[in-house]
Design a protein around this motif. Structure first.
Motif, PDB file in Angstrom:
ATOM      1  N   MET A   1       0.854  -1.197   0.000  1.00 44.53           N
ATOM      2  CA  MET A   1       0.000   0.000   0.000  1.00 44.53           C
ATOM      3  C   MET A   1       0.880   1.234   0.000  1.00 44.53           C
ATOM      4  O   MET A   1       1.721   1.405   0.870  1.00 44.53           O
ATOM      5  N   SER A   2       0.706   2.085  -0.981  1.00 42.47           N
ATOM      6  CA  SER A   2       1.487   3.313  -1.070  1.00 42.47           C
ATOM      7  C   SER A   2       0.803   4.393  -0.255  1.00 42.47           C
ATOM      8  O   SER A   2      -0.351   4.723  -0.483  1.00 42.47           O
ATOM      9  N   THR A   3       1.488   4.927   0.736  1.00 38.19           N
ATOM     10  CA  THR A   3       0.874   5.924   1.608  1.00 38.19           C
ATOM     11  C   THR A   3       1.782   7.130   1.730  1.00 38.19           C
ATOM     12  O   THR A   3       2.995   7.051   1.511  1.00 38.19           O
ATOM     13  N   THR A   4       1.201   8.239   2.120  1.00 37.81           N
ATOM     14  CA  THR A   4       1.995   9.427   2.406  1.00 37.81           C
ATOM     15  C   THR A   4       1.487  10.047   3.682  1.00 37.81           C
ATOM     16  O   THR A   4       0.298   9.954   3.995  1.00 37.81           O
ATOM     17  N   THR A   5       2.389  10.664   4.419  1.00 38.86           N
ATOM     18  CA  THR A   5       1.942  11.386   5.600  1.00 38.86           C
ATOM     19  C   THR A   5       1.427  12.744   5.188  1.00 38.86           C
ATOM     20  O   THR A   5       1.443  13.109   4.026  1.00 38.86           O
ATOM     21  N   THR A   6       0.999  13.519   6.165  1.00 36.10           N
ATOM     22  CA  THR A   6       0.206  14.689   5.827  1.00 36.10           C
ATOM     23  C   THR A   6       1.006  15.929   5.496  1.00 36.10           C
ATOM     24  O   THR A   6       0.453  17.006   5.497  1.00 36.10           O
ATOM     25  N   GLY A   7       2.293  15.837   5.189  1.00 33.31           N
ATOM     26  CA  GLY A   7       3.028  17.006   4.725  1.00 33.31           C
ATOM     27  C   GLY A   7       2.848  17.160   3.229  1.00 33.31           C
ATOM     28  O   GLY A   7       3.664  16.674   2.451  1.00 33.31           O
ATOM     29  N   GLY A  73      -4.782   7.925   0.184  1.00 39.53           N
ATOM     30  CA  GLY A  73      -5.481   8.682  -0.836  1.00 39.53           C
ATOM     31  C   GLY A  73      -5.042  10.133  -0.807  1.00 39.53           C
ATOM     32  O   GLY A  73      -4.169  10.498  -0.022  1.00 39.53           O
ATOM     33  N   PRO A  74      -5.576  10.994  -1.673  1.00 44.64           N
ATOM     34  CA  PRO A  74      -6.756  10.737  -2.518  1.00 44.64           C
ATOM     35  C   PRO A  74      -6.466  10.004  -3.822  1.00 44.64           C
ATOM     36  O   PRO A  74      -7.366   9.840  -4.639  1.00 44.64           O
ATOM     37  N   GLN A  75      -5.209   9.549  -4.019  1.00 47.93           N
ATOM     38  CA  GLN A  75      -4.896   8.844  -5.264  1.00 47.93           C
ATOM     39  C   GLN A  75      -4.806   7.341  -5.040  1.00 47.93           C
ATOM     40  O   GLN A  75      -4.416   6.608  -5.928  1.00 47.93           O
ATOM     41  N   HIS A  76      -5.179   6.863  -3.869  1.00 47.51           N
ATOM     42  CA  HIS A  76      -5.025   5.444  -3.546  1.00 47.51           C
ATOM     43  C   HIS A  76      -6.067   4.602  -4.281  1.00 47.51           C
ATOM     44  O   HIS A  76      -7.242   4.963  -4.326  1.00 47.51           O
ATOM     45  N   PRO A  77      -5.680   3.472  -4.875  1.00 42.82           N
ATOM     46  CA  PRO A  77      -6.644   2.668  -5.648  1.00 42.82           C
ATOM     47  C   PRO A  77      -7.731   2.009  -4.815  1.00 42.82           C
ATOM     48  O   PRO A  77      -8.710   1.527  -5.367  1.00 42.82           O
ATOM     49  N   SER A  78      -7.581   1.998  -3.492  1.00 45.91           N
ATOM     50  CA  SER A  78      -8.585   1.339  -2.657  1.00 45.91           C
ATOM     51  C   SER A  78      -9.494   2.315  -1.927  1.00 45.91           C
ATOM     52  O   SER A  78     -10.149   1.943  -0.962  1.00 45.91           O
TER      53      SER A  78
END
Length: 472
Positions: A1-7, A73-78
């Motif tokens: 799962m590709s994630t990013t923190t809120t920066g 997200g907002p680009q996450h496929p799930s």
């Protein structure tokens, strides 16, 4: 799962630069410490741009910070569109979850104020793009109530509406099951789900001319009658569905891996659903048989034989089973519609009042669509009055008496209602929709907090949100 923190504006690896933030504070709306203060030593925000999770964990360990804020997200496929989930986690456990919406805002409701009543259908059909007929129906029923013509809508038009609504319910549930299966690794469920949906869209295209965004249901009836051979296509689709729907039960119902991922996940009981305004399959999964087709019938649903499907587990597995069962019930309704359409062949599909019916006196032309040559010859070369009337009806539209109406329908996701307001003009003064995806997303924190991050994917999928309807 590709994630990013809120920066959202930072670049580079996971980092916290004391020189850039001498006070130890990162300016971020979600960088809050335990007491709700901006990011302190107990709660820093890490910017992640695709590196290994080990790198993030090592940086976090150096600071002794056990809390991390992650964007899903907002680009996450799930996330079923451009839904942003802000997850506070300790390890892999979600301690707080919030929704970030608005990334697909289209201004549809505002645009409808600048179009005629009939043109409004072409806008609202684009909101929840997986169930366009529900939006068209709710809006048109509201306009018809303001016009006081509900009893004048031809029977054949109402039957066609019901048939299209139930076929749309099947196609929408198929996408929910297909994408939900894909997200947990059941790829065959995804491929067969879209296989069946394509066949439903082929029927939509044959009847309306379009696969989606149809604008087929109009105030006073429907745009045009079924084409030659249309009912044969519907019969063929029903036969195919009855043959292949059992595959979903065979793949999933008692699959131990599938049940292990869904049973007990995303639990929300009846009290929680009622408090949050949750409707549709998540509500019926608690055992409550709330379905507007039975409780507040419209389009003659009270004359059809079908059962409201419920489950008693109030979890993601129950919502899955309800959607599978509802597709079988929709097939029953479609078969009843086919029988009625055979009986009413040749009857009108638009209200008789020429001041409302648009397109005016529509007849199928030689190309299979549009006005017949005879009608065009009449308005263009034989009757000045007919030409003037046609021109005013198309360019200006009809007037609707002042007032307001709210008519809800049971969309595949729950209660969808159109609140239409008229000031007596040819355009809506206001059109606002109660979209079930928007209301149901309020339950996301209740479904996810305290669960593992992997369960967030399943919980969101079980709500089946469509962001076009959420953001409008």
């Amino acid at each position: 799962m590709s994630t990013t923190t809120t920066g959202p504006f930072a670049e580079g690896k996971a980092q916290f630069d004391p020189a850039a933030d001498p006070d130890g504070v990162r300016e971020d709306p979600f960088a809050t410490g335990p007491a709700g203060e901006p990011g302190t030593a107990e709660g820093h925000v890490y910017t992640v741009t695709g590196q290994d999770w080990d790198t993030i964990a090592d940086d976090q360990a150096e600071r002794g910070d056990e809390r991390i804020v992650v964007n899903m997200g907002p680009q996450h496929p799930s996330t079923h569109g451009v839904l942003r989930l802000i997850l506070e986690m300790e390890g892999e456990s979600v301690t707080e979850a919030r929704c970030g919406i608005g990334y697909l805002h289209t201004g549809i409701e505002k645009n409808m104020e600048f179009r005629s009543w009939t043109q409004g259908v072409t806008f609202c059909t684009r909101m929840d793009y997986l169930s366009p007929f529900s939006q068209e129906t709710s809006y048109c029923l509201g306009v018809e109530r303001l016009l006081d013509i509900e009893e004048q809508v031809p029977e054949r038009a109402s039957v066609i509406r019901v048939m299209m609504l139930e076929l749309n319910r099947i196609s929408s549930h198929l996408v929910c099951l297909a994408t939900g299966g894909m997200e947990i690794g059941a790829l065959t469920v995804m491929t067969i789900g879209f296989r069946e949906r394509e066949m439903v869209l082929d029927v939509f295209e044959a009847i309306t001319g379009l696969r989606m965004n149809h604008a087929y249901i109009r105030p006073g009836g429907v745009a045009q009658d079924l084409p030659v051979g249309g009912l044969d296509k519907v019969r063929g689709l029903v036969a195919w569905m009855r043959k292949h729907l059992p595959e979903y039960a065979a793949f999933c119902n008692e699959n131990p891996i599938f049940k292990g991922r869904l049973v007990g996940v995303g639990h929300l009981d009846l009290a929680g659903c009622l408090a949050l305004g949750v409707t549709g399959p998540p509500l019926r999964a608690t055992g409550y048989d709330w379905d507007l087709r039975k409780k507040q019938p419209y389009c003659g649903y009270e004359t059809y034989d079908f059962d409201v499907q419920t489950w008693d587990t109030a979890d993601a597995y129950g919502r899955f089973r309800i959607r599978v069962n509802e597709m079988w019930e929709s097939l029953k309704i479609v078969e009843q519609c086919v029988e009625r359409l055979e009986r009413t062949e040749g009857q009108p599909v638009m209200i008789a009042d020429p001041k409302i019916a648009w397109p005016a006196q529509l007849a199928v032309g030689s190309d299979g669509m549009g006005n017949s040559n005879e009608h065009i010859r009449h308005i263009m070369g034989q009757s000045m009055e007919a030409l003037i009337h046609h021109f005013k009806l198309v360019t200006e539209g009809f007037r609707v008496p002042p007032g307001q109406a709210y008519v809800p329908v049971e969309s595949p996701r729950g209660e969808l209602g159109a609140h239409v307001v008229s000031d007596g003009g040819t355009r809506p003064f206001r059109a606002h929709f109660r979209d079930p995806s928007f209301a149901n997303l309020q339950a996301m924190p209740a479904l996810c907090e305290g669960a593992m991050v992997s369960d967030v994917v399943v919980a969101v999928a079980s709500l089946d949100p469509v962001m076009g309807g959420v953001d409008r």
